[in-house]
Design an enzyme around this catalytic site. Structure first.
Site, PDB file in Angstrom:
ATOM      1  N   ASP A  23      -6.988   2.583   6.994  1.00 33.29           N
ATOM      2  CA  ASP A  23      -7.832   3.475   6.086  1.00 33.29           C
ATOM      3  C   ASP A  23      -9.275   3.242   6.520  1.00 33.29           C
ATOM      4  O   ASP A  23     -10.011   4.575   6.361  1.00 33.29           O
ATOM      5  CB  ASP A  23      -7.596   3.424   4.676  1.00 33.29           C
ATOM      6  N   GLY A  40       0.753  -1.281   0.094  1.00 33.19           N
ATOM      7  CA  GLY A  40      -0.010  -0.163   0.118  1.00 33.19           C
ATOM      8  C   GLY A  40       0.758   1.242   0.081  1.00 33.19           C
ATOM      9  O   GLY A  40       0.565   2.168  -0.665  1.00 33.19           O
ATOM     10  N   HIS A  68      -1.158  11.884   5.626  1.00 35.18           N
ATOM     11  CA  HIS A  68      -0.038  12.403   6.171  1.00 35.18           C
ATOM     12  C   HIS A  68       1.099  12.166   5.312  1.00 35.18           C
ATOM     13  O   HIS A  68       1.880  12.681   5.138  1.00 35.18           O
ATOM     14  CB  HIS A  68       0.349  11.283   7.326  1.00 35.18           C
ATOM     15  N   ARG A  69       1.078  10.927   4.610  1.00 37.61           N
ATOM     16  CA  ARG A  69       2.148  10.652   3.473  1.00 37.61           C
ATOM     17  C   ARG A  69       2.103  11.446   2.631  1.00 37.61           C
ATOM     18  O   ARG A  69       3.141  11.812   1.894  1.00 37.61           O
ATOM     19  CB  ARG A  69       1.902   9.073   2.912  1.00 37.61           C
ATOM     20  N   ASP A  77       8.188   5.435   7.692  1.00 39.18           N
ATOM     21  CA  ASP A  77       7.576   4.925   8.906  1.00 39.18           C
ATOM     22  C   ASP A  77       6.472   5.786   9.426  1.00 39.18           C
ATOM     23  O   ASP A  77       6.515   6.904   9.301  1.00 39.18           O
ATOM     24  CB  ASP A  77       8.729   4.752  10.054  1.00 39.18           C
ATOM     25  N   SER A  78       5.436   5.016   9.582  1.00 40.35           N
ATOM     26  CA  SER A  78       4.063   5.684   9.924  1.00 40.35           C
ATOM     27  C   SER A  78       3.335   4.913  10.705  1.00 40.35           C
ATOM     28  O   SER A  78       3.559   3.609  11.097  1.00 40.35           O
ATOM     29  CB  SER A  78       3.481   5.768   8.488  1.00 40.35           C
ATOM     30  N   PHE A 106      -5.265   1.053   2.404  1.00 46.26           N
ATOM     31  CA  PHE A 106      -4.835  -0.128   2.974  1.00 46.26           C
ATOM     32  C   PHE A 106      -4.590   0.045   4.679  1.00 46.26           C
ATOM     33  O   PHE A 106      -5.194   1.175   5.060  1.00 46.26           O
ATOM     34  CB  PHE A 106      -3.145  -0.497   2.668  1.00 46.26           C
TER      35      PHE A 106
HETATM   36  P1  ITT Z   1       7.695  -1.279   5.957  1.00 43.18           P
HETATM   37  O1  ITT Z   1       8.671  -0.945   7.428  1.00 43.18           O
HETATM   38  O2  ITT Z   1       8.563  -2.186   5.153  1.00 43.18           O
HETATM   39  O3  ITT Z   1       7.676  -0.042   5.240  1.00 43.18           O
HETATM   40  P2  ITT Z   1       5.350  -1.871   7.562  1.00 43.18           P
HETATM   41  O4  ITT Z   1       4.016  -2.071   7.179  1.00 43.18           O
HETATM   42  O5  ITT Z   1       5.707  -2.725   8.428  1.00 43.18           O
HETATM   43  O6  ITT Z   1       6.091  -1.702   6.153  1.00 43.18           O
HETATM   44  P3  ITT Z   1       5.416   0.573   9.257  1.00 43.18           P
HETATM   45  O7  ITT Z   1       6.228  -0.153  10.506  1.00 43.18           O
HETATM   46  O8  ITT Z   1       5.724   1.893   9.072  1.00 43.18           O
HETATM   47  O9  ITT Z   1       5.397  -0.226   8.135  1.00 43.18           O
HETATM   48  O10 ITT Z   1       3.916   0.427   9.933  1.00 43.18           O
HETATM   49  C1  ITT Z   1       2.926   1.424   9.281  1.00 43.18           C
HETATM   50  C2  ITT Z   1       1.613   0.636   9.628  1.00 43.18           C
HETATM   51  O11 ITT Z   1       0.831   1.855  10.086  1.00 43.18           O
HETATM   52  C3  ITT Z   1       1.127   0.117   8.533  1.00 43.18           C
HETATM   53  O12 ITT Z   1       1.196  -1.262   8.752  1.00 43.18           O
HETATM   54  C4  ITT Z   1      -0.485   0.507   8.525  1.00 43.18           C
HETATM   55  O13 ITT Z   1      -1.207  -0.283   9.475  1.00 43.18           O
HETATM   56  C5  ITT Z   1      -0.345   1.788   9.214  1.00 43.18           C
HETATM   57  N1  ITT Z   1      -0.571   3.013   8.206  1.00 43.18           N
HETATM   58  C6  ITT Z   1       0.587   3.783   7.786  1.00 43.18           C
HETATM   59  N2  ITT Z   1       0.113   4.508   7.034  1.00 43.18           N
HETATM   60  C7  ITT Z   1      -1.040   4.412   6.536  1.00 43.18           C
HETATM   61  C8  ITT Z   1      -1.908   4.876   5.807  1.00 43.18           C
HETATM   62  O14 ITT Z   1      -1.749   5.624   4.723  1.00 43.18           O
HETATM   63  N3  ITT Z   1      -3.377   4.092   5.839  1.00 43.18           N
HETATM   64  C9  ITT Z   1      -3.749   3.169   6.682  1.00 43.18           C
HETATM   65  N4  ITT Z   1      -2.738   2.634   7.489  1.00 43.18           N
HETATM   66  C10 ITT Z   1      -1.511   3.320   7.568  1.00 43.18           C
END
Ligand code: ITT
Length: 204
Positions: free
Chosen positions: A161, A14, A186-187, A72-73, A158
């Protein structure tokens, strides 16, 4: 402007789709983790989004030799003291996935009225030039305020959301198309700062 190779270092499909769409107009050739072999597993043990984003970008730029972008989010819920925050991806524990994470979050907010369901998405992007390119680092943060729904709604996007209601548009993020989400998210905001600065990086 010559084209620059950019490794987009995320395992999250996503995020990858949103990041790719945002840099589409720029003179970059996107490389994804799937294009590389034997990438190291990175333990996200930082206590902030910034620390984790930088760790991912640094490790993978050193490994690959590419200019590398990591994200990281997460979602900070006020009624939960800011959780899941940096733990958003694995909020529901072993075998966590988007559906389970959303279910756990809705359960945690059971009985909490609408006026106490404020939350914000946070995104930190880290861009790292590897040692061979003169080791430089940049960090960008974007935040987006909303509320947690009482039930999921919408099919797009994803993660959280479907349960993130965005009051200015009167919809959840999962009810928006990718382009609209990117204008407000945010992104999208972190990417806007990054994209404004990229031409300078490419020319330097
Ligand atoms: P990478 O570290 O490989 O990038 P990850 O999914 O493990 O992938 P994070 O540790 O940053 O990434 O976790 C961020 C989580 O926050 C992500 O799995 C989503 O559940 C949520 N998230 C982040 N941005 C989002 C968005 O735009 N919409 C919905 N959920 C989001």
């Amino acid at each position: 402007m010559r084209s620059v190779d950019l490794l987009v270092a995320t395992t999250n499909a996503g995020k990858l789709a949103e990041l790719q769409a945002a840099v589409r107009e720029l003179p970059v050739r996107i490389i994804s983790l799937q294009d590389l072999n034997g990438t190291p597993e990175i333990v996200e043990d930082g206590s902030t989004f910034e620390q984790n984003a930088l760790k991912k970008a640094r490790s993978l730029s050193d490994f690959s030799g590419y200019l590398t972008l990591a994200d990281d989010s997460g979602l900070e819920v006020d009624a939960l003291g800011g959780e899941p925050g940096i733990h958003s991806a694995r909020y529901s524990g072993e075998g966590a996935n988007d559906r389970r994470n959303n279910e756990k979050l809705l359960r945690s907010l059971n009985g909490v009225p609408r006026d106490r369901r404020a939350a914000r998405f946070v995104c930190v992007l880290a861009l790292c030039a590897p040692a061979v390119l003169g080791r430089k680092e940049w960090v960008f943060r974007g935040e987006c305020e909303g509320e947690i729904m009482f039930a999921p709604k919408g099919e797009n996007g994803f993660g959280y959301d479907p349960i993130f209601f965005y009051p200015p548009l009167g919809r959840t993020f999962a009810e928006l198309d990718r382009e609209t989400k990117g204008k407000f998210s945010h992104r999208g905001q972190a990417l806007k700062s990054l994209v404004e600065m990229l031409p300078g990086i490419f020319q330097g």
